[in-house]
Design an enzyme around this catalytic site. Structure first.
Site, PDB file in Angstrom:
ATOM      1  N   ASP A 154      44.208  44.496  62.724  1.00  0.00           N
ATOM      2  CA  ASP A 154      42.755  44.414  62.623  1.00  0.00           C
ATOM      3  C   ASP A 154      42.374  44.907  61.223  1.00  0.00           C
ATOM      4  O   ASP A 154      43.172  45.555  60.534  1.00  0.00           O
ATOM      5  CB  ASP A 154      42.074  45.246  63.716  1.00  0.00           C
ATOM      6  CG  ASP A 154      40.606  44.841  63.893  1.00  0.00           C
ATOM      7  OD1 ASP A 154      40.069  44.117  63.019  1.00  0.00           O
ATOM      8  OD2 ASP A 154      39.978  45.262  64.884  1.00  0.00           O
TER       9      ASP A 154
HETATM   10  C1  BGC Z   1      37.021  43.624  64.047  1.00  0.00           C
HETATM   11  C2  BGC Z   1      37.788  42.331  64.238  1.00  0.00           C
HETATM   12  C3  BGC Z   1      37.359  41.346  63.191  1.00  0.00           C
HETATM   13  C4  BGC Z   1      37.610  41.945  61.822  1.00  0.00           C
HETATM   14  C5  BGC Z   1      37.199  41.055  60.674  1.00  0.00           C
HETATM   15  C6  BGC Z   1      37.155  44.147  62.636  1.00  0.00           C
HETATM   16  O1  BGC Z   1      36.324  45.243  62.417  1.00  0.00           O
HETATM   17  O2  BGC Z   1      37.494  44.593  64.955  1.00  0.00           O
HETATM   18  O3  BGC Z   1      37.583  41.823  65.516  1.00  0.00           O
HETATM   19  O4  BGC Z   1      38.058  40.149  63.355  1.00  0.00           O
HETATM   20  O5  BGC Z   1      36.858  43.152  61.705  1.00  0.00           O
HETATM   21  O6  BGC Z   1      35.825  40.995  60.596  1.00  0.00           O
END
Ligand code: BGC
Length: 844
Positions: free
Chosen positions: A230
Site C-alpha cells: 500500500d
Molecule cells: C490506500 C490505498 C490506495 C493508495 C493509493 C492508500 O492510502 O490505502 O487503497 O490504493 O493509497 O491512493
C-alpha cells in the site's frame, strides 16, 4: 482484450541484461503512480490508478473527471454476479482513459464493525458473498485488459492508527473469515496484483509477512502475480524482500535505496536470487500488460459514455435496499402526487455518491436527489426544500472577502527554510483558499506563513478553525488567537479532510479590514506520519456566527408541516465516512443533528420517508416515526436518478443487505475490541486489537441465540420489494462429486415485475458451539414477471462447510447431518432440507 502470455525466455534475457542496481531500482515506484523504467534496456513503466468505484487518475483532488460507479457496499447489495462483472468491465475502460493499465481495486476485507471507515469500499461482512462478487468484478476488469489489484491483504478492517495497529487474529478466524474473500477471488479470477495492508498482523507488518505472502498466497493458493505495498506501507528492507513484496509503492523509494539494498545483499540479509525473483515478477507483470510492445502512457481524458451512465444508474437502483415501507407509501406514483406538496429535506441538494479517501473521484457529474426526483415526477409536484441539519465536520475554507498581498482575491503563501517563519521567505506564491498540502512533491521548506486581508460584511462573533500537520498558529492583526502546540494528532485524518478542528470565536466589525496570518511548521518526528513525513500542511476554516448557529431544524419542520409528503435525505459526507479514520459515532452526524431532523419531521408529517446514504449500518432511533426507509449507500454519479427510480417504482427495489444492521453499537460482535487498546511497546504507545469474536462476525454472531437475534434491527440478506415472492418445493441432494444441489420454485406473487435473491445457508445439525449455526453457501438473483414461477438451482461444495482446525492445520468437515436452509434473508427462512455428509479433511 486479453493479457499476453509471459515469454519466460524474454524475461530471463531482460533480467540478465540488468545490473543488480537496476534490478533493485525496479522494486519501487518511479513516482506516485508509475513503476520505474529503463528505456535503454527495453524496460517500460506502467501506470496505476485508484480504485475501486472509479478510475481517479493521477490527481488526488480535482483533475480530469472520471465516471463514479456505485461503491462496493451497494454492489454487494445487488447480490448480482453479472452486475459486478459489468462494473469491472466498464471500470477497465475508465482506467485506460486515465492512461493506466492497473486499477488499485477491489477492496475485499470483511466488514468487522459498523464504524469501519472503509467498509463502504468493501463488499460485505460475509466472506463468501464478498469473494464471489470480487471474483466477477476482477473478471470484468481483466477480460477488458486492465489488471486488478485486490487489497488490502490482509486484516485491514479498521482505519484507526492504520500504519501501526497490530491486529491479533487466531488462525481459524483468519482463514475462515479474513483471508476467505481473497482466497475465493484469487483462486477464481487470478487478479494480476495483490496490495498488502498497512497494518500489522499478529506482530508482523503485512508487507513483510512470510506466512501471508509466501506460505499462503504464493504457496498454498499457488498464485503467481505481483505483490505491491500500500502507498507508504512498506516497512522494512530485507524482511519485505524476503517475504515476497515485489514492489514498494509509491516512489521514490523509502526502503529500497539502491546502496542500502546492495549493502543488505553484501551482508547476506537478502540474496541476489531474491532480488531476481522480485524483479522477475515486475517484468512479468509488465509483459502480461503488453507494456513491452506498447510502452505508451497516454494522457488522461474524461470520456462520458452513455453505456456507463446507464449501467451506473441501473446497478445503482438495483443495489438500493428498501428497509421499511408501511402502508405501501412507496412507490410514489406521479398520478397520485399531481398537485401535491413534497418537502425535500437534508441532503436533497447534495449527492452523496462516494466515501472519502482514495475511493473518491472527481466525478463527471453528480445527480442530486432533488434533480432526480424533479426529472421523474415533473412539474405538477410542488417541491420545497430545507437543509434541516448542520452536517459539516470542518468549517468551510475561508475565501470570501479575503485578498492577498497584491490585492487579488485569496491568500499569500510565504515559505521559509527555518523552523519558524522568520526573516525573508525563500519562496512565495498565492492560493485561492487558505490550505496547502504538497502530497506529491516533498518540499524542503521548514515553515510557512499564509497571509490574507479580510474585510467582513457582518459584525459579530465569527468562527475560525485551523489544523496544521505540525505546530501552528492563527494571528489576527498580529495577535495570536489560537495555537496548536503539537503535531496534528491524526495526520491521516488531516490528509483526508476529516480532523475536527477546535472552533475559536473571534469578534469582527463589518467594514473593518483585518490581517489574518497562519503560521505552520513542519511536523517533528516521524511517528505515524508515513507519506506525510517532511511535509508542511494546513487548512483554515471560517464561518459567520449567523451561518454557524442558524436554526436549520425549525425551518425544515415548518416546511414539512405544510407538505403532503416529506422525504428526508440523511447520510455521511466523505468527511464523515472515509479512509484514514473510522466513524466517530453510530449516530448520523453531527452530534445527532440528522436524527433530530428525522424525528422532528416524522412528528409533524405522517408521510415521512427517509433515504439514507451511508456505507454502513447506522442507528435509527426514529424508525417508528417514519413510514419508509430506503438504504441508498453511495450510488455513484447517477445517485439522484437511481434513488428516484426506486422511490417512484421505475425500478423495483431488489437490494438485500450485505451486512447486519444492529439496533445498538454495543450489540456489534466486535464491540469492546474495536478499535482496540493502546499498549506500551518499545517505549511507544501502540494500538493493539484482539479479534476476540473469532469467526462470529456479523450474522454468525446474531444467529447464535434468541437473545442475540433480538439485537438485530435488519438482518443480513434482508430487503423488501414492491412485489412479494414465495418459495415452495425446497429440495437438496448430494451429487457424486461432493456437491450439494439445491432447488426451489420461486414465484412472484405480486403485481409488478421484480427480482428475488434466493439465499442458501448451511450448517451442521449438531449444535456445535464453536461453529456458526449456518453460513451462506450460495445465492441466486431471480428476475420474475408477476405470476411467474422459476425453478432456481444453486449448487455448493461440501468443502464450503469445512472448518479450519488449528490443531491439525487442515480444513475438516465433520460427518453427520447438515441443514440446508433456504431463505429471503438469514432470518426469513422459507424451507430447510437435511443432507448427510461424510467426514473429509483438506489441506489449506
Ligand atoms: C490506500 C490505498 C490506495 C493508495 C493509493 C492508500 O492510502 O490505502 O487503497 O490504493 O493509497 O491512493
Amino acid at each position: 482484450m486479453s493479457f499476453k502470455n509471459v515469454d519466460s525466455a524474454q524475461i530471463e534475457n531482460l533480467l540478465s541484461n540488468l545490473t543488480l542496481e537496476e534490478k533493485i531500482s525496479l522494486l519501487a515506484g518511479k513516482n506516485f503512480w508509475e513503476t520505474v523504467d529503463f528505456p535503454e534496456k527495453g524496460v517500460p513503466s506502467v501506470k496505476t490508478s485508484d480504485g475501486p468505484n472509479g478510475a481517479r487518475g493521477a490527481t488526488f483532488k480535482g483533475g480530469v473527471t472520471a465516471a463514479c460507479f456505485p461503491a462496493s457496499c451497494l454492489l454487494a447489495s445487488t447480490w448480482d454476479l453479472e452486475a459486478a462483472k459489468n462494473i469491472g468491465n466498464a471500470l477497465a475502460d475508465e482506467t485506460r482513459s486515465k492512461g493506466a493499465r492497473v486499477i488499485l481495486a477491489p477492496t475485499v476485507c470483511p466488514h468487522r464493525h459498523p464504524l469501519g471507515g472503509r467498509n463502504f469500499e468493501s463488499f460485505s461482512e460475509d466472506p463468501f458473498l464478498a469473494g464471489k462478487l470480487a471474483a466477477q468484478y476482477i473478471h470484468g476488469l481483466q477480460e477488458n485488459g486492465v489488471a486488478a489489484t485486490i487489497k488490502h491483504y490482509a486484516v485491514n478492517e479498521q482505519e484507526t492508527c492504520r500504519f501501526t495497529v497490530d491486529e491479533h487474529v487466531a488462525e481459524r478466524a483468519l482463514r475462515e473469515i479474513y483471508l476467505k474473500p481473497f482466497e475465493i477471488a484469487i483462486k477464481e479470477a487470478k487478479p494480476l496484483a495483490v496490495m498488502t495492508a498497512y497494518n500489522i498482523v499478529n506482530g508482523t507488518h503485512a508487507d513483510s509477512h512470510e506466512f501471508l505472502l509466501k506460505d499462503v498466497l504464493r504457496g498454498q493458493w499457488g498464485w503467481d502475480g505481483l505483490v505491491m505495498s500500500d502507498w507508504g506501507g512498506t516497512n522494512s528492507t530485507a524482511d519485505s524482500l524476503n517475504a515476497g513484496l515485489d514492489l514498494e509503492m509509491p516512489g521514490p523509494t523509502r526502503w529500497r535505496k539502491v546502496d542500502e539494498v546492495v549493502a543488505a545483499v553484501k551482508a547476506g540479509a537478502v540474496s541476489e536470487k531474491t532480488i531476481d525473483n522480485r524483479a522477475r515478477k515486475v517484468l512479468e507483470f509488465l509483459a502480461k500488460l503488453n507494456c513491452f510492445e506498447d510502452p505508451s502512457i497516454p494522457d488522461e481524458r474524461a470520456i462520458i459514455l452513455p453505456e456507463h451512465q446507464r449501467l451506473i444508474r441501473s446497478v445503482g437502483s438495483q443495489g438500493i435496499v428498501l428497509l421499511k415501507n408501511d402502508a405501501g407509501i412507496l412507490p410514489l406514483k406521479k398520478e397520485g402526487l399531481a398537485k401535491k406538496k413534497v418537502a425535500l429535506l437534508g441532503f436533497a441538494r447534495e449527492a452523496l455518491i462516494h466515501g472519502g479517501g482514495s475511493a473518491s473521484v472527481n466525478a463527471h457529474y453528480r445527480v442530486t436527489p432533488e434533480e432526480g426526483l424533479r426529472a421523474a415526477l415533473g412539474d405538477t409536484v410542488e417541491f420545497s426544500y430545507a437543509k434541516g441539519a448542520h452536517t459539516f465536520r470542518q468549517l468551510p475554507l475561508m475565501g470570501e472577502g479575503v485578498v492577498n498581498r497584491d490585492g487579488q482575491s485569496g491568500w499569500t503563501l510565504d515559505f521559509f527554510d527555518a523552523e519558524e517563519p522568520n526573516g525573508e521567505p525563500v519562496s512565495s506564491s498565492s492560493s485561492e483558499l487558505p490550505t496547502y498540502m504538497p502530497l506529491f512533491v516533498k518540499e524542503s521548506w521548514g515553515s510557512l506563513r499564509a497571509t490574507g486581508r479580510f474585510t467582513p460584511t457582518q459584525s459579530g462573533n465569527h468562527y475560525l478553525a485551523m489544523s496544521g500537520l505540525g505546530r501552528s498558529k492563527i494571528l489576527v492583526d498580529g495577535k495570536v488567537v489560537y495555537e496548536q502546540k503539537e503535531n496534528c494528532p491524526d495526520s491521516m485524518a488531516f490528509l483526508l479532510g476529516g480532523v475536527k478542528e477546535p472552533e475559536n470565536q473571534y469578534s469582527f466589525e463589518a467594514g473593518t479590514t483585518y490581517t489574518i496570518e497562519i503560521e505552520t511548521m513542519k511536523p517533528t518526528g516521524s511517528g505515524g506520519l508515513s507519506l506525510l513525513e517532511g511535509i508542511i500542511g494546513f487548512r483554515l476554516g471560517f464561518m459567520t456566527e449567523k451561518d454557524h448557529n442558524r436554526d436549520l431544524l425549525s425551518e425544515a419542520v415548518e416546511v414539512a408541516k405544510g407538505c403532503d409528503l416529506a422525504i428526508v435525505f440523511t447520510g455521511h459526507t466523505p468527511d464523515w465516512e472515509t479512509e484514514g479514520q473510522d466513524q466517530v459515532s453510530f449516530h448520523l452526524p453531527s452530534n445527532g443533528s440528522q436524527d433530530r431532523l428525522v424525528a422532528a419531521v416524522g412528528a409533524v408529517n405522517a408521510n415521512t420517508v427517509v433515504v439514507n446514504c451511508t456505507g454502513v449500518a447506522v442507528a435509527m432511533p426514529w424508525l417508528d416515526k417514519v413510514k419508509a426507509v430506503v438504504q441508498a449507500w453511495f450510488p455513484g454519479q447517477e445517485a439522484g436518478n437511481a434513488i428516484a427510480d426506486v422511490l417512484t417504482g421505475a425500478a423495483n427495489p431488489a437490494g438485500r443487505l450485505p451486512m447486519s444492521f444492529p439496533r445498538k453499537l454495543e450489540d456489534a460482535p466486535a464491540h469492546g475490541n474495536f478499535p482496540g487498546e493502546f499498549v506500551e511497546k518499545d517505549g511507544n504507545r501502540q494500538l493493539h486489537v484482539n479479534y476476540e469474536e473469532g469467526v462470529f462476525v456479523g450474522y454468525r454472531h446474531y444467529d447464535r441465540s434468541e437473545e442475540n437475534r433480538s439485537k438485530i434491527l435488519f438482518p443480513f440478506g434482508y430487503g423488501l420489494s414492491y412485489t412479494t415472492f414465495t418459495h415452495v418445493n425446497h429440495q437438496a441432494r448430494v451429487t457424486g462429486d461432493n456437491s450439494i444441489e439445491v432447488t426451489v420454485d420461486v414465484t412472484n406473487a405480486g403485481t409488478c415485475a421484480g427480482a428475488e435473491v434466493v439465499q442458501v445457508y448451511a450448517g451442521t445439525k449438531l449444535a456445535v458451539p464453536e461453529n456458526p449455526v449456518k453460513e451462506l453457501v450460495g445465492f441466486a438473483k431471480v428476475h420474475l414477471e408477476p405470476g411467474e414461477t422459476k425453478t432456481t438451482s444453486i449448487t455448493f461444495n461440501a468443502r464450503q462447510l469445512a472448518h479450519f482446525s488449528e490443531q491439525s492445520g487442515t480444513w475438516e468437515l465433520q460427518s453427520g447431518d447438515y441443514e440446508v436452509t433456504i431463505g429471503q434473508s438469514v432470518r426469513d427462512i422459507t424451507g430447510t432440507v437435511t443432507v448427510g455428509l461424510g467426514a473429509q479433511s483438506y489441506d489449506p
